[in-house]
Scaffold this motif. Structure first.
Motif, short mmCIF file in Angstrom:
data_model
loop_
_atom_site.label_atom_id
_atom_site.label_comp_id
_atom_site.label_asym_id
_atom_site.label_seq_id
_atom_site.Cartn_x
_atom_site.Cartn_y
_atom_site.Cartn_z
N PHE A 105 0.84 -1.19 0.00
CA PHE A 105 0.00 0.00 0.00
C PHE A 105 0.88 1.24 0.00
O PHE A 105 1.33 1.70 1.05
N GLY A 106 1.14 1.81 -1.17
CA GLY A 106 1.89 3.06 -1.29
C GLY A 106 3.31 2.87 -1.79
O GLY A 106 3.93 1.83 -1.57
N GLU A 107 3.81 3.91 -2.47
CA GLU A 107 5.15 3.84 -3.04
C GLU A 107 6.24 3.85 -1.99
O GLU A 107 7.29 3.23 -2.17
N GLY A 108 6.03 4.55 -0.87
CA GLY A 108 7.03 4.56 0.20
C GLY A 108 7.22 3.17 0.78
O GLY A 108 8.35 2.76 1.09
N GLN A 109 6.13 2.42 0.91
CA GLN A 109 6.21 1.06 1.42
C GLN A 109 6.88 0.14 0.40
O GLN A 109 7.61 -0.79 0.75
N ALA A 110 6.65 0.41 -0.89
CA ALA A 110 7.30 -0.37 -1.95
C ALA A 110 8.81 -0.16 -1.93
O ALA A 110 9.58 -1.11 -2.11
N ARG A 111 9.24 1.08 -1.71
CA ARG A 111 10.68 1.35 -1.60
C ARG A 111 11.28 0.64 -0.40
O ARG A 111 12.38 0.08 -0.47
N ALA A 112 10.57 0.65 0.73
CA ALA A 112 11.06 -0.04 1.93
C ALA A 112 11.13 -1.55 1.71
O ALA A 112 12.10 -2.21 2.13
N LEU A 113 10.15 -2.11 1.02
CA LEU A 113 10.17 -3.53 0.71
C LEU A 113 11.33 -3.86 -0.21
O LEU A 113 12.05 -4.84 0.00
N GLY A 114 11.56 -3.05 -1.23
CA GLY A 114 12.68 -3.27 -2.14
C GLY A 114 14.03 -3.13 -1.44
O GLY A 114 15.00 -3.78 -1.81
N HIS A 115 14.08 -2.30 -0.42
CA HIS A 115 15.33 -2.12 0.33
C HIS A 115 15.62 -3.30 1.24
O HIS A 115 16.78 -3.72 1.39
N ASP A 116 14.58 -3.89 1.87
CA ASP A 116 14.78 -4.93 2.86
C ASP A 116 14.63 -6.35 2.33
O ASP A 116 14.98 -7.30 3.03
N LEU A 117 14.11 -6.53 1.12
CA LEU A 117 13.89 -7.86 0.57
C LEU A 117 15.04 -8.25 -0.34
O LEU A 117 15.47 -7.44 -1.17
N PRO A 118 15.58 -9.46 -0.21
CA PRO A 118 16.66 -9.90 -1.10
C PRO A 118 16.20 -9.92 -2.56
O PRO A 118 15.03 -10.18 -2.86
N ALA A 119 17.12 -9.65 -3.45
CA ALA A 119 16.79 -9.54 -4.88
C ALA A 119 16.26 -10.85 -5.45
O ALA A 119 15.35 -10.85 -6.28
#
Length: 160
Positions: A105-119
């Motif tokens: 829910f939201g682009e800020g949360q997507a950035r946080a997920l991309g930062h903390d989730l392994p590629a």
């Protein structure tokens, strides 16, 4: 030192567990999702491997927003309704469970997920990005995008 070596012996451990009536369980992972060391918590156990769905929401949502979120997730079926919910705080998400799909829910949360989730996990997962709960309450177009995102998520869960 000898006591530590005796405890570390797997045959002795298995025998002691059998005598105590304890059935050892092993965590199984699906072959499609790669798990690396970043998916382990401090104790060394794998966190949420092969979870079906994880919902990522902004921190500080009002009761009205959380009620809307709960109703929308329940309308999407039991698998989505029981999905783990993570809040993005000031420090980000922290440890993120490995899942087959993420509803963000939201682009800020997507950035946080991309930062903390392994590629590797991120490339294997199905990620659906929708508007924040506050935007869904305020804008009919955001509500339509939420329903379209939930429909895409249900379709992705049905095929996997």
């Amino acid at each position: 030192m000898a006591a530590v070596a005796a405890i570390a012996d797997p045959r002795r451990r298995a025998r002691l567990l059998r005598v105590m009536g304890v059935t050892p369980w092993r965590l199984r992972t699906s072959p499609g999702v790669a798990v690396d060391d970043s998916a382990h918590d401090a104790g060394g156990s794998v966190m949420g491997v092969d979870a079906v769905c994880v919902v990522v929401i902004p921190a500080g949502c009002s009761e009205r927003e959380l009620d809307l979120l709960g109703r929308a997730l329940r309308a999407s079926g039991s698998v989505v309704a029981r999905a783990a919910r993570l809040e993005v705080g000031a420090q980000g998400l922290g440890p993120v469970p490995v899942a087959r799909s993420y509803l963000v829910f939201g682009e800020g949360q997507a950035r946080a997920l991309g930062h903390d989730l392994p590629a590797a996990v991120m490339s294997a997962a199905h990620i659906v990005l929708v508007d924040t709960p506050a935007a869904v309450l305020a804008d009919p177009a955001a509500k339509r995008r939420l329903w379209n995102g939930l429909r895409a998520l249900r379709r992705a869960l049905a095929t996997s």
